[in-house]
Design a protein around this motif. Structure first.
Motif, PDB file in Angstrom:
ATOM      1  N   UNK A  41       0.836  -1.204   0.000  1.00  0.00           N
ATOM      2  CA  UNK A  41       0.000   0.000   0.000  1.00  0.00           C
ATOM      3  C   UNK A  41       0.868   1.251   0.000  1.00  0.00           C
ATOM      4  N   UNK A  42       1.944   1.255   0.780  1.00  0.00           N
ATOM      5  CA  UNK A  42       2.809   2.443   0.814  1.00  0.00           C
ATOM      6  C   UNK A  42       3.483   2.662  -0.538  1.00  0.00           C
ATOM      7  N   UNK A  43       3.905   1.578  -1.189  1.00  0.00           N
ATOM      8  CA  UNK A  43       4.500   1.709  -2.522  1.00  0.00           C
ATOM      9  C   UNK A  43       3.501   2.213  -3.535  1.00  0.00           C
ATOM     10  N   UNK A  44       2.255   1.705  -3.460  1.00  0.00           N
ATOM     11  CA  UNK A  44       1.185   2.153  -4.358  1.00  0.00           C
ATOM     12  C   UNK A  44       0.948   3.645  -4.171  1.00  0.00           C
ATOM     13  N   UNK A  45       0.831   4.082  -2.912  1.00  0.00           N
ATOM     14  CA  UNK A  45       0.559   5.507  -2.643  1.00  0.00           C
ATOM     15  C   UNK A  45       1.706   6.387  -3.121  1.00  0.00           C
ATOM     16  N   UNK A  46       2.929   5.957  -2.889  1.00  0.00           N
ATOM     17  CA  UNK A  46       4.088   6.750  -3.321  1.00  0.00           C
ATOM     18  C   UNK A  46       4.132   6.869  -4.843  1.00  0.00           C
ATOM     19  N   UNK A  52       0.903  11.558 -10.095  1.00  0.00           N
ATOM     20  CA  UNK A  52      -0.128  12.595 -10.118  1.00  0.00           C
ATOM     21  C   UNK A  52       0.461  13.979  -9.865  1.00  0.00           C
ATOM     22  N   UNK A  53       1.481  14.068  -9.024  1.00  0.00           N
ATOM     23  CA  UNK A  53       2.148  15.346  -8.777  1.00  0.00           C
ATOM     24  C   UNK A  53       2.842  15.829 -10.045  1.00  0.00           C
ATOM     25  N   UNK A  54       3.513  14.903 -10.728  1.00  0.00           N
ATOM     26  CA  UNK A  54       4.204  15.251 -11.980  1.00  0.00           C
ATOM     27  C   UNK A  54       3.216  15.800 -13.012  1.00  0.00           C
ATOM     28  N   UNK A  55       1.998  15.291 -13.007  1.00  0.00           N
ATOM     29  CA  UNK A  55       0.964  15.757 -13.935  1.00  0.00           C
ATOM     30  C   UNK A  55       0.190  16.952 -13.404  1.00  0.00           C
ATOM     31  N   UNK A  58      -2.247  15.993  -8.196  1.00  0.00           N
ATOM     32  CA  UNK A  58      -2.313  15.346  -6.892  1.00  0.00           C
ATOM     33  C   UNK A  58      -3.004  16.211  -5.839  1.00  0.00           C
ATOM     34  N   UNK A  59      -3.881  15.576  -5.102  1.00  0.00           N
ATOM     35  CA  UNK A  59      -4.475  16.143  -3.889  1.00  0.00           C
ATOM     36  C   UNK A  59      -4.759  14.957  -2.972  1.00  0.00           C
ATOM     37  N   UNK A  60      -4.410  15.040  -1.696  1.00  0.00           N
ATOM     38  CA  UNK A  60      -4.580  13.905  -0.798  1.00  0.00           C
ATOM     39  C   UNK A  60      -6.014  13.380  -0.719  1.00  0.00           C
ATOM     40  N   UNK A  61      -6.993  14.267  -0.915  1.00  0.00           N
ATOM     41  CA  UNK A  61      -8.396  13.841  -0.809  1.00  0.00           C
ATOM     42  C   UNK A  61      -9.059  13.647  -2.172  1.00  0.00           C
ATOM     43  N   UNK A  62      -8.240  13.560  -3.225  1.00  0.00           N
ATOM     44  CA  UNK A  62      -8.802  13.423  -4.568  1.00  0.00           C
ATOM     45  C   UNK A  62      -9.558  12.112  -4.715  1.00  0.00           C
ATOM     46  N   UNK A  63     -10.496  12.105  -5.640  1.00  0.00           N
ATOM     47  CA  UNK A  63     -11.303  10.913  -5.905  1.00  0.00           C
ATOM     48  C   UNK A  63     -10.751  10.219  -7.149  1.00  0.00           C
TER      49      UNK A  63
END
Length: 86
Positions: A41-46, A52-55, A58-63
């Motif tokens: 899970x940590x690898x998936x999130x990272x 998403x940040x590169x694009x 990214x937002x922590x609460x994004x859907x």
């Protein structure tokens, strides 16, 4: 339809489940099923945070839309005469 890196169709897919959830709500089983990074899970999130940040998305609460699918058919591709396959 799934494509390879050159944009050629490679697979016919059938969606079996589609669900919307917050990025923070993706669980370890879903992360492992996706098979990215080390399947944790940590690898998936990272990995997703970095992509998403590169694009710029990214937002922590994004859907997210989470899709489960099955492979219906693998498409065979043969290079055309006079070309090389990559």
């Amino acid at each position: 339809m799934a494509e390879d890196g050159a944009g050629r169709p490679r697979l016919v897919l059938r969606t079996t489940k589609l669900s919307e959830r917050r990025l923070a709500d993706v669980d370890a089983a879903s992360a492992a099923d996706e098979g990215e990074a080390d399947q944790s899970l940590s690898g998936w999130r990272e990995t997703h945070r970095d992509n998403l940040t590169r694009n710029g998305d990214f937002a922590p609460d994004m859907r997210l839309w989470c899709e489960r699918f099955e492979i219906v058919r693998v498409l065979d591709h043969h290079p055309r005469a006079g070309t090389t396959g990559a």
